[in-house]
Design an enzyme around this catalytic site. Structure first.
Site, short mmCIF file in Angstrom:
data_model
loop_
_atom_site.label_atom_id
_atom_site.label_comp_id
_atom_site.label_asym_id
_atom_site.label_seq_id
_atom_site.Cartn_x
_atom_site.Cartn_y
_atom_site.Cartn_z
N THR A 1 0.87 -1.18 0.00
CA THR A 1 0.00 0.00 0.00
C THR A 1 0.90 1.22 0.00
O THR A 1 1.35 1.67 -1.05
CB THR A 1 -0.97 -0.01 1.19
OG1 THR A 1 -0.24 -0.24 2.40
CG2 THR A 1 -2.02 -1.10 1.03
N LYS B 1 3.88 -7.07 4.01
CA LYS B 1 3.70 -5.65 3.72
C LYS B 1 3.44 -4.96 5.04
O LYS B 1 2.88 -5.52 5.98
CB LYS B 1 2.57 -5.42 2.73
CG LYS B 1 1.15 -5.74 3.19
CD LYS B 1 0.47 -4.74 4.07
CE LYS B 1 0.49 -3.36 3.45
NZ LYS B 1 -0.04 -2.33 4.43
N THR C 1 0.11 -3.16 11.70
CA THR C 1 -0.69 -3.16 10.48
C THR C 1 0.12 -3.80 9.40
O THR C 1 0.80 -3.17 8.64
CB THR C 1 -1.09 -1.78 10.03
OG1 THR C 1 -2.13 -1.94 9.11
CG2 THR C 1 -0.07 -1.00 9.40
N GLU D 1 6.26 4.75 7.12
CA GLU D 1 5.78 5.82 6.24
C GLU D 1 6.59 7.10 6.43
O GLU D 1 6.68 7.65 7.53
CB GLU D 1 4.30 6.07 6.51
CG GLU D 1 3.43 4.94 5.99
CD GLU D 1 1.98 5.07 6.36
OE1 GLU D 1 1.15 4.41 5.69
OE2 GLU D 1 1.65 5.81 7.30
N ASN E 1 -0.41 10.45 5.65
CA ASN E 1 -1.60 10.06 6.37
C ASN E 1 -2.69 11.13 6.40
O ASN E 1 -3.83 10.85 6.77
CB ASN E 1 -1.23 9.64 7.79
CG ASN E 1 -0.58 8.27 7.80
OD1 ASN E 1 -1.26 7.27 7.67
ND2 ASN E 1 0.73 8.24 7.91
#
EC number: 2.3.1.35
Length: 408
Positions: free
Chosen positions: A154, A180, A191, A277, A403
């Site tokens: 993602t 992932k 996650t 991220e 985000n």
């Protein structure tokens, strides 16, 4: 044990496929993957501790617990199928039914996994079409496994896969995996989706125990942002095609197996932490000299989840006070006036404090060490021989950017 190239297709009998199903992404990128074993597998799994559990988590827990075997996994990226009620759960069943029909395997041998936006319903017609397309192109090549690892991404910036081989029970055993994970990552399962395959012959009971125990020191020791996801899933499939004497007790072969499994899981966990991220560095925290393992785990996790510490790592700033502060509010007892602290990377190692007091160190040298893509903080609390290592990443401007508009 030796590391080899590849991932989920490295072990004998495993195939993979991927396709662009158009689930959410509009750039024709692959967003579905399938893993398939030529023969039925013993299956083990661990799942999110979040009370809010996505439909695929509920489906997989039932399959792992109650089904005699598993043989395929269907994964989609883009939509998480979380907080979707009975309709979302029915889509798990419909996905499994489609795979069952295409692969001629029982419906309750199909595991499913999803990652992406919470609250959206899956376009089930595209999902089932994707299952049909992938069933026709399953392949055991390394390239097919790598493509599957790329399809489940993602906000990940790189694909994540690893494989190893070792000798046990008179045969060469292979374990491979892909995962992932980049954001909404926090200890107690993050996650993340992780799929590990092996051709080892091992009992279901020992397979589940090996996975359950190993995640404590691997996936549960990483954090990116302190958010525990709704979809976290680790699946471990063993098809026995290596031909080794089945591992049914905790003997030398079992110890070799768990050592190899630990390498796979730790490698994948670190890949996720290092691809947090917006991050620019993998941040590793080692607590040594602890009285107990639990104490070391608590302290190391507290440091990697400290936003102030993560921001300092991003700024290449040896702001050691933030580390001691994070240790101090962790809930674990220690004497701050006995702590020695070091920073280490490929650029060198530097002691920052001794017995809780700053040493006369070079700020330039500290900045050089903290500017590497992998940075380690080592805290010796001088209470015993226990230790623990946790992994996180720095906190950057880009984390907020990613985000702030993730759904769009």
């Amino acid at each position: 044990m030796k590391q080899i190239s590849g991932g989920v297709t490295a072990a004998k009998g495993f195939k993979a496929a991927s396709t662009a199903a158009g689930i959410k992404y509009k750039n024709n990128r692959n967003d579905m993957a399938m893993i398939y074993s030529e023969v039925p597998c013993r299956a083990a799994g661990t799942f999110t501790t979040n009370i809010v559990k996505a439909a695929p988590v509920k489906w997989d827990k039932e399959i792992v617990t109650s089904s005699p075997f598993a043989q395929a996994v269907v994964v989609n990226a883009g939509i998480a199928n979380a907080c979707t009620g009975e309709e979302g759960f029915s889509y798990c069943s419909q996905t499994a039914k489609a795979a069952s029909e295409c692969l001629s395997i029982p419906e309750d041998s199909v595991l499913v996994a999803s990652t992406g936006v919470i609250g959206m319903q899956l376009p089930i017609d595209r999902i089932t079409a994707g299952v049909k397309a992938m069933s026709a192109i399953l392949d055991g090549s390394e390239e097919s496994g790598t493509a599957a690892a790329q399809a489940i991404m993602t906000t990940d910036t790189v694909k994540k896969e690893v494989a190893v081989q070792f000798e046990a029970g008179g045969a060469t055993i292979t374990i491979g995996g892909m995962c992932k994970g980049s954001g909404m990552i926090h200890p107690d399962m993050c996650t993340m989706l992780s799929f590990v395959t092996t051709d080892a012959a091992i009992s279901k009971e020992l397979l589940q125990e090996a996975l359950r125990e190993d995640i404590k020191d691997t996936y549960n020791m990483i954090s990116v942002d302190g958010d525990t996801s709704t979809n976290d899933t680790v699946l471990l499939l063993a098809n026995g095609m290596a031909g080794n004497k089945e591992i049914t007790e905790k003997n030398e072969d079992y110890l070799l197996f768990i050592k190899a499994l630990n390498f796979i899981n730790e490698t994948l966990a670190k890949k996720m932490a290092g691809d947090g991220e917006g991050c620019t560095a993998l941040f590793e925290v080692k607590i040594i000299g602890a009285e107990t393992k639990a104490q070391a785990v608590t302290l190391s996790k507290s440091v990697i989840t400290s936003s102030l510490t993560k921001a300092a790592i991003f700024g290449h700033d040896a702001n050691w006070g933030r580390i001691l502060c994070a240790m101090g509010y962790s809930g674990a007892s220690f004497d701050p006036e006995k702590v020695d602290l070091y920073f280490e990377s490929a650029a060198g190692k530097l002691q920052i404090i001794e017995n809780g007091v700053a040493l006369p160190y070079s700020e330039d040298e500290a900045t050089k060490i903290l500017s590497e893509p992998e940075v380690t903080a080592i805290a010796d609390i001088k209470m015993g021989n226990a230790s623990a290592t946790a992994w996180g990443c720095d906190l950057t401007f880009d984390y907020v950017k990613i985000n702030a508009d993730y759904r769009s």
